[in-house]
Scaffold this motif. Structure first.
Motif, mmCIF file in Angstrom:
data_model
loop_
_atom_site.group_PDB
_atom_site.id
_atom_site.type_symbol
_atom_site.label_atom_id
_atom_site.label_comp_id
_atom_site.label_asym_id
_atom_site.label_seq_id
_atom_site.Cartn_x
_atom_site.Cartn_y
_atom_site.Cartn_z
ATOM 1 N N ALA A 32 0.814 -1.214 0.000
ATOM 2 C CA ALA A 32 0.000 0.000 0.000
ATOM 3 C C ALA A 32 0.848 1.265 0.000
ATOM 4 N N ASP A 33 2.027 1.224 0.627
ATOM 5 C CA ASP A 33 2.854 2.439 0.674
ATOM 6 C C ASP A 33 3.483 2.759 -0.673
ATOM 7 N N LYS A 34 3.382 1.846 -1.629
ATOM 8 C CA LYS A 34 3.875 2.093 -2.985
ATOM 9 C C LYS A 34 2.709 2.295 -3.945
ATOM 10 N N ASP A 35 1.602 2.749 -3.408
ATOM 11 C CA ASP A 35 0.368 2.933 -4.169
ATOM 12 C C ASP A 35 0.600 3.826 -5.389
ATOM 13 N N ILE A 36 0.227 3.326 -6.548
ATOM 14 C CA ILE A 36 0.365 4.099 -7.781
ATOM 15 C C ILE A 36 -0.977 4.594 -8.283
ATOM 16 N N GLY A 37 -2.058 4.222 -7.595
ATOM 17 C CA GLY A 37 -3.392 4.685 -7.985
ATOM 18 C C GLY A 37 -3.952 3.897 -9.153
ATOM 19 N N ILE A 38 -5.195 4.161 -9.452
ATOM 20 C CA ILE A 38 -5.898 3.488 -10.545
ATOM 21 C C ILE A 38 -6.316 4.543 -11.547
ATOM 22 N N ASN A 39 -5.907 4.366 -12.783
ATOM 23 C CA ASN A 39 -6.365 5.251 -13.850
ATOM 24 C C ASN A 39 -7.509 4.546 -14.553
ATOM 25 N N GLN A 40 -8.729 4.973 -14.280
ATOM 26 C CA GLN A 40 -9.904 4.302 -14.828
ATOM 27 C C GLN A 40 -10.013 4.449 -16.340
ATOM 28 N N ASP A 41 -9.313 5.423 -16.924
ATOM 29 C CA ASP A 41 -9.374 5.624 -18.369
ATOM 30 C C ASP A 41 -8.560 4.587 -19.141
ATOM 31 N N GLU A 42 -7.717 3.824 -18.465
ATOM 32 C CA GLU A 42 -6.890 2.827 -19.138
ATOM 33 C C GLU A 42 -7.607 1.497 -19.321
ATOM 34 N N GLY A 43 -8.874 1.412 -18.961
ATOM 35 C CA GLY A 43 -9.620 0.176 -19.142
ATOM 36 C C GLY A 43 -9.344 -0.866 -18.077
ATOM 37 N N VAL A 44 -8.708 -0.471 -16.980
ATOM 38 C CA VAL A 44 -8.404 -1.398 -15.897
ATOM 39 C C VAL A 44 -9.666 -1.732 -15.111
ATOM 40 N N CYS A 45 -10.610 -0.807 -15.101
ATOM 41 C CA CYS A 45 -11.833 -0.913 -14.313
ATOM 42 C C CYS A 45 -12.988 -1.336 -15.216
ATOM 43 N N SER A 46 -13.743 -2.356 -14.787
ATOM 44 C CA SER A 46 -14.924 -2.740 -15.565
ATOM 45 C C SER A 46 -16.121 -2.897 -14.633
ATOM 46 N N ILE A 47 -17.276 -2.468 -15.131
ATOM 47 C CA ILE A 47 -18.521 -2.592 -14.384
ATOM 48 C C ILE A 47 -19.503 -3.366 -15.251
ATOM 49 N N SER A 48 -20.037 -4.443 -14.690
ATOM 50 C CA SER A 48 -21.051 -5.217 -15.412
ATOM 51 C C SER A 48 -22.375 -5.120 -14.656
ATOM 52 N N ILE A 49 -23.460 -5.266 -15.424
ATOM 53 C CA ILE A 49 -24.808 -5.064 -14.889
ATOM 54 C C ILE A 49 -25.692 -6.221 -15.331
ATOM 55 N N GLY A 50 -26.573 -6.655 -14.451
ATOM 56 C CA GLY A 50 -27.544 -7.691 -14.800
ATOM 57 C C GLY A 50 -28.800 -7.514 -13.966
ATOM 58 N N HIS A 51 -29.870 -8.171 -14.393
ATOM 59 C CA HIS A 51 -31.105 -8.093 -13.620
ATOM 60 C C HIS A 51 -31.891 -9.380 -13.747
ATOM 61 N N SER A 52 -32.746 -9.606 -12.773
ATOM 62 C CA SER A 52 -33.617 -10.774 -12.788
ATOM 63 C C SER A 52 -34.806 -10.489 -13.697
ATOM 64 N N GLU A 53 -35.656 -11.486 -13.840
ATOM 65 C CA GLU A 53 -36.931 -11.249 -14.506
ATOM 66 C C GLU A 53 -37.851 -10.573 -13.498
ATOM 67 N N TYR A 54 -38.827 -9.885 -13.981
ATOM 68 C CA TYR A 54 -39.775 -9.196 -13.111
ATOM 69 C C TYR A 54 -40.647 -10.229 -12.402
ATOM 70 N N ASP A 55 -40.763 -10.109 -11.088
ATOM 71 C CA ASP A 55 -41.596 -10.984 -10.275
ATOM 72 C C ASP A 55 -42.936 -10.280 -10.055
ATOM 73 N N SER A 56 -43.936 -10.677 -10.827
ATOM 74 C CA SER A 56 -45.238 -10.002 -10.759
ATOM 75 C C SER A 56 -45.988 -10.305 -9.460
ATOM 76 N N THR A 57 -45.635 -11.394 -8.785
ATOM 77 C CA THR A 57 -46.269 -11.714 -7.503
ATOM 78 C C THR A 57 -45.842 -10.725 -6.426
ATOM 79 N N ASN A 58 -44.528 -10.453 -6.352
ATOM 80 C CA ASN A 58 -43.988 -9.529 -5.349
ATOM 81 C C ASN A 58 -43.823 -8.113 -5.885
ATOM 82 N N HIS A 59 -44.136 -7.916 -7.170
ATOM 83 C CA HIS A 59 -43.988 -6.602 -7.812
ATOM 84 C C HIS A 59 -42.551 -6.106 -7.676
ATOM 85 N N SER A 60 -41.577 -6.981 -7.954
ATOM 86 C CA SER A 60 -40.179 -6.601 -7.740
ATOM 87 C C SER A 60 -39.269 -7.145 -8.837
ATOM 88 N N ILE A 61 -38.112 -6.506 -8.925
ATOM 89 C CA ILE A 61 -37.061 -6.944 -9.836
ATOM 90 C C ILE A 61 -35.726 -6.658 -9.150
#
Length: 147
Positions: A32-61
């Motif tokens: 940690a003391d040699k921390d060089i940081g993260i440059n998010q513009d270099e493509g090192v960071c990725s975020i993925s997204i997903g969702h369930s199907e809609y549950d009409s019984t519980n009115h939730s997703i």
């Protein structure tokens, strides 16, 4: 006599009702003391997204977001490998929200509602491990309205 200038907020038909951290892990690739940081513009960071199907019984997703940094790198570019996955459950007022738009909103708008929670987890975890706290970049948010 003083006027009450309190804003009146109208409840949106899509509400975040629970938030859970599904995965929270970090592995240091350099001290940690040699921390060089993260440059998010270099493509090192990725975020993925997903969702369930809609549950009409519980009115939730359910909508999940996963942040990964340096997990699949052949050559280590980041000071740590990090994985954070959160999941939010949203309830829907079907009388005020078109059912046919729910899954589209889960893919496009709900992640922006969850993003501050993901951002806080990344900041807190990196800071607690002795690295410079990670601040995810700000993104443009689409207008949240009925489709």
């Amino acid at each position: 006599m003083q006027e009450n200038n309190m804003l009146q907020f109208k409840k949106h038909p899509l509400q975040l009702t629970s938030l859970n951290v599904r995965e929270l892990s970090i592995v240091a690739n350099i001290p940690a003391d040699k921390d060089i940081g993260i440059n998010q513009d270099e493509g090192v960071c990725s975020i993925s997204i997903g969702h369930s199907e809609y549950d009409s019984t519980n009115h939730s997703i359910s909508v999940a977001m996963k942040l990964e940094i340096g997990v699949d790198e052949q050559e280590i570019k980041s000071p740590y490998s990090l994985t954070i996955q959160i999941e939010g459950e949203f309830t829907v007022d079907e009388a005020r929200f078109p059912i046919e738009s729910i899954e589209q909103v889960a893919s496009t708008h709900a992640p922006f509602i969850l993003l501050p929670y993901l951002r806080e987890q990344a900041y807190s975890l990196t800071q607690k491990c002795g690295f410079s706290p990670m601040i995810l970049v700000l993104t443009e948010v689409p207008i949240l309205e009925k489709q």
